[in-house]
Design a protein around this motif. Structure first.
Motif, short mmCIF file in Angstrom:
data_model
loop_
_atom_site.label_atom_id
_atom_site.label_comp_id
_atom_site.label_asym_id
_atom_site.label_seq_id
_atom_site.Cartn_x
_atom_site.Cartn_y
_atom_site.Cartn_z
N ALA A 16 42.37 -10.90 82.63
CA ALA A 16 42.79 -10.11 81.79
C ALA A 16 43.63 -10.50 80.68
CB ALA A 16 43.27 -8.71 82.17
N GLN A 17 44.19 -11.89 80.88
CA GLN A 17 45.10 -12.28 80.05
C GLN A 17 44.83 -13.82 79.81
OE1 GLN A 17 48.84 -11.00 81.46
NE2 GLN A 17 49.04 -12.45 83.18
N VAL A 18 45.68 -14.26 78.92
CA VAL A 18 45.55 -16.01 78.79
C VAL A 18 47.04 -16.38 78.67
CG1 VAL A 18 45.62 -15.81 76.24
CG2 VAL A 18 44.91 -17.88 77.26
N VAL A 19 47.37 -17.47 79.63
CA VAL A 19 48.71 -17.98 79.59
C VAL A 19 48.73 -19.22 79.12
CG1 VAL A 19 50.70 -18.87 81.36
CG2 VAL A 19 49.07 -16.66 81.81
N VAL A 20 49.55 -19.47 77.88
CA VAL A 20 49.56 -20.83 77.26
C VAL A 20 50.91 -21.40 77.34
CG1 VAL A 20 49.23 -21.84 74.93
CG2 VAL A 20 47.99 -19.88 75.75
N THR A 21 51.08 -22.61 77.85
CA THR A 21 52.09 -23.29 78.07
C THR A 21 52.52 -24.54 77.10
OG1 THR A 21 52.32 -22.67 80.59
CG2 THR A 21 53.94 -24.36 79.81
N VAL A 22 53.48 -24.51 76.50
CA VAL A 22 53.63 -25.58 75.59
C VAL A 22 54.77 -26.29 75.82
CG1 VAL A 22 53.61 -26.02 72.73
CG2 VAL A 22 52.60 -24.02 73.49
N HIS A 23 54.61 -27.93 75.64
CA HIS A 23 55.68 -28.52 75.74
C HIS A 23 56.13 -28.86 74.35
CE1 HIS A 23 58.23 -32.29 76.62
NE2 HIS A 23 57.89 -31.88 78.01
N ARG A 24 57.66 -28.87 74.23
CA ARG A 24 58.14 -28.78 72.73
C ARG A 24 58.23 -30.18 72.38
NH1 ARG A 24 63.99 -27.20 73.62
NH2 ARG A 24 63.93 -27.38 71.21
N ASP A 25 57.64 -31.23 72.92
CA ASP A 25 57.53 -32.77 72.46
C ASP A 25 55.97 -32.39 71.97
OD1 ASP A 25 57.44 -34.95 71.49
OD2 ASP A 25 57.61 -36.03 73.66
N LEU A 26 55.66 -31.71 71.20
CA LEU A 26 54.34 -31.23 70.66
C LEU A 26 53.51 -32.46 70.35
CD1 LEU A 26 52.47 -28.71 70.55
CD2 LEU A 26 53.27 -28.28 67.94
N PHE A 27 54.10 -33.33 69.50
CA PHE A 27 53.63 -34.48 68.95
C PHE A 27 53.62 -35.75 69.72
CE2 PHE A 27 54.55 -31.33 65.66
CZ PHE A 27 53.11 -31.12 65.02
N GLY A 28 54.59 -35.62 70.95
CA GLY A 28 54.66 -36.93 71.66
C GLY A 28 55.56 -38.05 70.97
N THR A 29 56.64 -37.58 70.22
CA THR A 29 57.39 -38.29 69.39
C THR A 29 58.66 -38.30 70.00
OG1 THR A 29 57.95 -36.79 67.77
CG2 THR A 29 55.88 -38.06 67.17
N GLY A 30 58.85 -37.58 70.82
CA GLY A 30 60.37 -37.45 71.51
C GLY A 30 61.17 -36.26 70.72
N ARG A 31 60.64 -35.72 69.47
CA ARG A 31 61.19 -34.89 68.57
C ARG A 31 60.74 -33.50 68.89
NH1 ARG A 31 63.98 -34.90 63.83
NH2 ARG A 31 63.14 -37.18 63.43
N LEU A 32 61.86 -32.84 69.77
CA LEU A 32 61.39 -31.50 70.25
C LEU A 32 61.22 -30.33 69.31
CD1 LEU A 32 63.70 -31.37 73.41
CD2 LEU A 32 61.11 -32.06 73.01
N VAL A 33 60.33 -29.53 69.22
CA VAL A 33 60.24 -28.43 68.20
C VAL A 33 61.01 -27.09 68.56
CG1 VAL A 33 57.93 -29.34 67.45
CG2 VAL A 33 58.02 -27.30 69.20
N LYS A 34 61.07 -26.28 67.62
CA LYS A 34 62.14 -25.10 68.31
C LYS A 34 61.11 -24.10 68.60
CE LYS A 34 65.33 -26.19 64.44
NZ LYS A 34 65.68 -25.45 63.17
N ALA A 35 61.40 -23.45 69.70
CA ALA A 35 60.55 -22.13 70.24
C ALA A 35 60.24 -21.25 69.26
CB ALA A 35 61.39 -21.53 71.57
N VAL A 36 60.98 -20.72 68.40
CA VAL A 36 60.95 -19.87 67.40
C VAL A 36 59.92 -20.52 66.37
CG1 VAL A 36 63.23 -19.00 67.64
CG2 VAL A 36 62.86 -20.60 65.99
N GLU A 37 59.59 -21.65 66.44
CA GLU A 37 58.68 -22.12 65.41
C GLU A 37 57.16 -22.26 65.87
OE1 GLU A 37 61.47 -25.11 62.98
OE2 GLU A 37 60.44 -25.91 64.66
N LEU A 38 57.07 -21.65 67.15
CA LEU A 38 55.64 -21.57 67.80
C LEU A 38 55.24 -20.17 67.76
CD1 LEU A 38 56.61 -23.86 70.71
CD2 LEU A 38 54.87 -24.30 68.74
N THR A 39 54.13 -19.62 67.42
CA THR A 39 53.76 -18.36 67.66
C THR A 39 52.30 -18.41 68.18
OG1 THR A 39 52.80 -18.37 65.40
CG2 THR A 39 55.18 -17.31 65.74
N LEU A 40 51.72 -17.27 68.72
CA LEU A 40 50.29 -17.27 69.26
C LEU A 40 49.50 -16.20 68.38
CD1 LEU A 40 48.51 -18.31 71.44
CD2 LEU A 40 49.03 -16.30 72.81
N GLY A 41 48.28 -16.57 68.11
CA GLY A 41 47.27 -15.64 67.23
C GLY A 41 47.76 -15.10 65.71
N SER A 42 46.95 -14.77 65.08
CA SER A 42 47.08 -14.15 63.81
C SER A 42 48.18 -13.30 63.74
CB SER A 42 45.64 -13.75 63.29
OG SER A 42 45.30 -12.50 64.06
#
Length: 299
Positions: A16-42
């Motif tokens: 009944a649901q989807v679980v999405v887990t995101v590594h903050r090293d989103l681009f594999g560069t070692g620079r961590l993105v901020k959690a507040v900059e990530l959102t799900l869906g429209s």
């Protein structure tokens, strides 16, 4: 896949649901993105949890939540959403050091088998037995391409062309259902009661536009499946109005598939060659009220 810089986004499609887990090293560069900059869906749903130790962010959303969309194929229900990364300006509020990104996410579920991992044949419950069961019915109405193989990419038409409309219902664990289009009305605004208005389908399933002169509008027979109904409508515009945007609003309903079609639940087209109304299924007499105009409207 395990969440790691090499595979920064992991998706688990649950019942009944989807679980999405995101590594903050989103681009594999070692620079961590901020959690507040990530959102799900429209709907831009925020994460529900984050792990400082593992540098991960987790989203949990119902399949119909956060602005997800549902696509129906003959064999699957496909829920689509996306993970969005929108960087905010760093320290001096003028520059950013990463690009925004959108990661498409899909969950596929079979339409013809039990989604549960338990090898149990579900016991069918009447769809009208409980409110909670009724709420699981998912209706859709889509413009299709000319061979009905996929949704049409454009909603623009030239006069002389035909609109291919397909209505579907995803019924879940209910008795098998047959879909009907009760009525469709065209207007120049989203308000179906606005004026001018033109009825395409009326009288509980009569495609009255096909009764007009010089039209080929009709239901497609036979159906591809009981929970789908297809029909064509010749393109048109409202006389004396230069606006080229028309809204079509339809009322869809279902009945048990083992219930014989009747004057209340029917899909009738006008056959100009025979000058008679004909149903997609059922006996011809259920369409006789399309001509007299005294079809039952409620029930």
């Amino acid at each position: 896949q395990a969440v790691a810089p090499l595979h920064p986004v992991a998706v688990r499609c649950q019942e009944a649901q989807v679980v999405v887990t995101v590594h903050r090293d989103l681009f594999g560069t070692g620079r961590l993105v901020k959690a507040v900059e990530l959102t799900l869906g429209s709907a831009a749903c925020p994460p529900v949890a984050q792990s400082a130790a593992e540098n991960t962010v987790t989203f949990v959303a119902g399949l119909h939540e956060c602005g997800s969309t549902l696509e129906l194929t003959p064999d699957s229900l496909i829920y689509k959403t996306s993970l969005s990364y929108k960087p905010t300006p760093s320290g001096n509020l003028v520059i950013v050091r990463t690009n925004p990104a959108v990661v498409p996410i899909e969950c596929h579920y079979p339409r013809k088998s039990n989604v549960s991992s338990n090898a149990v044949r579900p016991t069918w419950a009447p769809f009208r037995s409980t409110l909670s069961a009724e709420e699981r019915l998912m209706f859709s109405l889509r413009l299709m391409n000319d061979d009905w193989s996929m949704e049409r990419l454009s909603n623009g038409f030239q006069l002389g062309e035909s609109l291919h409309l397909q209505a579907d219902v995803a019924s879940g664990d209910h008795v098998p259902l047959r879909l009907f289009v009760d009525d469709c009305v065209a207007t120049l605004s989203p308000d179906r009661n606005s004026s001018p208005r033109y009825a395409l389908i009326d009288l509980s399933g009569c495609l009255v536009d096909g009764r007009a002169d010089d039209t080929t509008s009709a239901f497609i027979s036979p159906r591809p499946r009981q929970e789908t109904l297809q029909f064509t409508v010749d393109a048109f515009k409202f006389a004396g109005d230069d606006r080229n945007l028309i809204y079509i609003t339809c009322h869809l309903k279902v009945s048990p598939a083992d219930q014989a079609p009747n004057p209340l639940n029917k899909a009738c087209s006008f056959n100009k060659a025979s000058s008679l109304w004909a149903p997609v299924e059922g006996t011809g007499d259920i369409c006789s009220c399309c001509e007299t105009g005294n079809c039952p409207l409620y029930g």
